[in-house]
Design a protein around this motif. Structure first.
Motif, PDB file in Angstrom:
ATOM      1  N   VAL A 181      -3.284  32.332  19.889  1.00 47.28           N
ATOM      2  CA  VAL A 181      -3.197  33.183  20.928  1.00 47.28           C
ATOM      3  C   VAL A 181      -4.348  33.485  21.791  1.00 47.28           C
ATOM      4  CG1 VAL A 181      -2.378  35.296  21.696  1.00 47.28           C
ATOM      5  CG2 VAL A 181      -0.939  34.068  19.983  1.00 47.28           C
ATOM      6  N   LEU A 182      -5.338  33.791  21.008  1.00 41.42           N
ATOM      7  CA  LEU A 182      -6.650  33.989  21.828  1.00 41.42           C
ATOM      8  C   LEU A 182      -7.157  33.062  22.689  1.00 41.42           C
ATOM      9  CD1 LEU A 182      -8.681  36.513  19.475  1.00 41.42           C
ATOM     10  CD2 LEU A 182      -7.393  37.065  21.395  1.00 41.42           C
ATOM     11  N   PRO A 183      -7.170  31.912  22.109  1.00 43.73           N
ATOM     12  CA  PRO A 183      -7.585  30.632  23.065  1.00 43.73           C
ATOM     13  C   PRO A 183      -6.490  30.497  24.305  1.00 43.73           C
ATOM     14  CG  PRO A 183      -7.452  29.901  21.086  1.00 43.73           C
ATOM     15  CD  PRO A 183      -7.015  31.263  20.744  1.00 43.73           C
ATOM     16  N   ALA A 184      -5.389  30.900  24.233  1.00 45.56           N
ATOM     17  CA  ALA A 184      -4.366  30.510  25.111  1.00 45.56           C
ATOM     18  C   ALA A 184      -4.588  31.901  26.322  1.00 45.56           C
ATOM     19  CB  ALA A 184      -2.703  30.874  24.774  1.00 45.56           C
ATOM     20  N   ILE A 185      -5.128  33.075  25.735  1.00 46.22           N
ATOM     21  CA  ILE A 185      -5.376  34.154  26.710  1.00 46.22           C
ATOM     22  C   ILE A 185      -6.589  33.683  27.414  1.00 46.22           C
ATOM     23  CG2 ILE A 185      -6.461  36.631  26.698  1.00 46.22           C
ATOM     24  CD1 ILE A 185      -4.592  37.035  24.288  1.00 46.22           C
ATOM     25  N   ARG A 186      -7.590  33.272  26.880  1.00 44.30           N
ATOM     26  CA  ARG A 186      -8.936  32.754  27.606  1.00 44.30           C
ATOM     27  C   ARG A 186      -8.423  31.541  28.434  1.00 44.30           C
ATOM     28  NH1 ARG A 186     -11.316  32.532  22.181  1.00 44.30           N
ATOM     29  NH2 ARG A 186     -12.528  34.414  22.030  1.00 44.30           N
ATOM     30  N   ALA A 187      -7.733  30.752  28.228  1.00 39.22           N
ATOM     31  CA  ALA A 187      -7.301  29.881  29.295  1.00 39.22           C
ATOM     32  C   ALA A 187      -6.578  30.348  30.280  1.00 39.22           C
ATOM     33  CB  ALA A 187      -6.290  28.688  28.509  1.00 39.22           C
ATOM     34  N   GLU A 188      -5.943  31.364  30.126  1.00 36.08           N
ATOM     35  CA  GLU A 188      -4.950  31.676  31.182  1.00 36.08           C
ATOM     36  C   GLU A 188      -5.784  32.683  32.193  1.00 36.08           C
ATOM     37  OE1 GLU A 188      -1.874  32.509  33.710  1.00 36.08           O
ATOM     38  OE2 GLU A 188      -1.889  31.290  31.913  1.00 36.08           O
ATOM     39  N   LEU A 189      -7.092  33.588  31.250  1.00 38.48           N
ATOM     40  CA  LEU A 189      -8.038  33.899  32.147  1.00 38.48           C
ATOM     41  C   LEU A 189      -8.889  33.288  32.990  1.00 38.48           C
ATOM     42  CD1 LEU A 189      -9.475  36.489  29.448  1.00 38.48           C
ATOM     43  CD2 LEU A 189      -8.339  37.234  31.560  1.00 38.48           C
ATOM     44  N   ALA A 190      -8.921  31.910  32.504  1.00 37.66           N
ATOM     45  CA  ALA A 190     -10.084  31.119  33.376  1.00 37.66           C
ATOM     46  C   ALA A 190      -9.082  30.505  34.443  1.00 37.66           C
ATOM     47  CB  ALA A 190     -10.460  29.895  32.168  1.00 37.66           C
ATOM     48  N   ARG A 191      -7.795  30.250  34.288  1.00 39.86           N
ATOM     49  CA  ARG A 191      -7.021  29.800  35.142  1.00 39.86           C
ATOM     50  C   ARG A 191      -6.883  30.833  36.491  1.00 39.86           C
ATOM     51  NH1 ARG A 191      -4.490  26.833  31.445  1.00 39.86           N
ATOM     52  NH2 ARG A 191      -3.187  28.357  30.648  1.00 39.86           N
ATOM     53  N   CYS A 192      -6.610  32.031  36.006  1.00 35.73           N
ATOM     54  CA  CYS A 192      -6.315  33.110  36.957  1.00 35.73           C
ATOM     55  C   CYS A 192      -7.661  33.283  37.779  1.00 35.73           C
ATOM     56  CB  CYS A 192      -6.077  34.437  36.138  1.00 35.73           C
ATOM     57  SG  CYS A 192      -5.751  35.630  37.279  1.00 35.73           S
ATOM     58  N   MET A 193      -8.761  33.343  37.050  1.00 34.08           N
ATOM     59  CA  MET A 193     -10.142  33.687  37.937  1.00 34.08           C
ATOM     60  C   MET A 193     -10.410  32.510  38.798  1.00 34.08           C
ATOM     61  SD  MET A 193     -12.526  34.829  34.775  1.00 34.08           S
ATOM     62  CE  MET A 193     -12.129  36.291  33.755  1.00 34.08           C
ATOM     63  N   ILE A 194     -10.146  31.326  38.685  1.00 30.28           N
ATOM     64  CA  ILE A 194     -10.311  30.176  39.501  1.00 30.28           C
ATOM     65  C   ILE A 194      -9.281  30.136  40.465  1.00 30.28           C
ATOM     66  CG2 ILE A 194     -10.177  27.764  39.650  1.00 30.28           C
ATOM     67  CD1 ILE A 194     -11.853  27.624  36.925  1.00 30.28           C
ATOM     68  N   ILE A 195      -7.912  30.218  40.020  1.00 24.92           N
ATOM     69  CA  ILE A 195      -6.831  30.165  41.214  1.00 24.92           C
ATOM     70  C   ILE A 195      -6.961  31.342  42.081  1.00 24.92           C
ATOM     71  CG2 ILE A 195      -4.252  29.844  41.253  1.00 24.92           C
ATOM     72  CD1 ILE A 195      -4.520  27.954  38.862  1.00 24.92           C
ATOM     73  N   GLU A 196      -6.732  32.576  41.566  1.00 25.20           N
ATOM     74  CA  GLU A 196      -6.385  33.594  42.085  1.00 25.20           C
ATOM     75  C   GLU A 196      -7.738  34.417  42.682  1.00 25.20           C
ATOM     76  OE1 GLU A 196      -3.355  35.078  42.505  1.00 25.20           O
ATOM     77  OE2 GLU A 196      -2.449  33.029  41.482  1.00 25.20           O
TER      78      GLU A 196
END
Length: 120
Positions: A12-27
């Motif tokens: 889960v923590l790697p998936a949270i980091r992945a989602e954080l990274a995507r959000c920071m870049i896209i949003e």
């Protein structure tokens, strides 16, 4: 037997980091280097998260994604290290309560050490 924390750290923590990274870049329009600095990761790690080489096996509920997006916004604004840790713990607890753990690892219960030992 794997403990709740092992499952959360490994999956889960790697998936949270992945989602954080995507959000920071896209949003938020950040680049990989900026995201790496905010998350205290290497740029290569951010690239792996973005390319689904790390943290790709977890599908978050809409509510959990929103919680992660809210945390990403706070990270971008700037947070003390202690606040960052507390924020990541809160997201982790939110994912546990959202039912992901029960659905994907039903033999493992909610972590009783996280301060909320309700049966979920």
């Amino acid at each position: 037997m794997k403990t709740t924390c092992e499952i959360m750290v490994q999956r889960v923590l790697p998936a949270i980091r992945a989602e954080l990274a995507r959000c920071m870049i896209i949003e938020h329009g950040k680049n990989q280097q900026e995201v790496a600095e905010i998350l205290a990761l290497s740029r290569a790690a951010v690239s792996q998260y973005l390319n689904d080489k790390r943290g790709a096996e977890v599908d978050f509920s809409g509510d959990a994604q929103q919680e992660i997006q809210d945390f990403a916004a706070k990270l971008i604004q700037g947070m003390a290290t202690r606040e960052q840790v507390a924020g990541m713990c809160n997201v982790c607890k939110f994912v546990q309560r959202s039912g992901w753990l029960n659905k994907n690892e039903p033999e493992v219960g909610y972590c009783i050490l996280c301060g909320d030992n309700e049966d979920h």
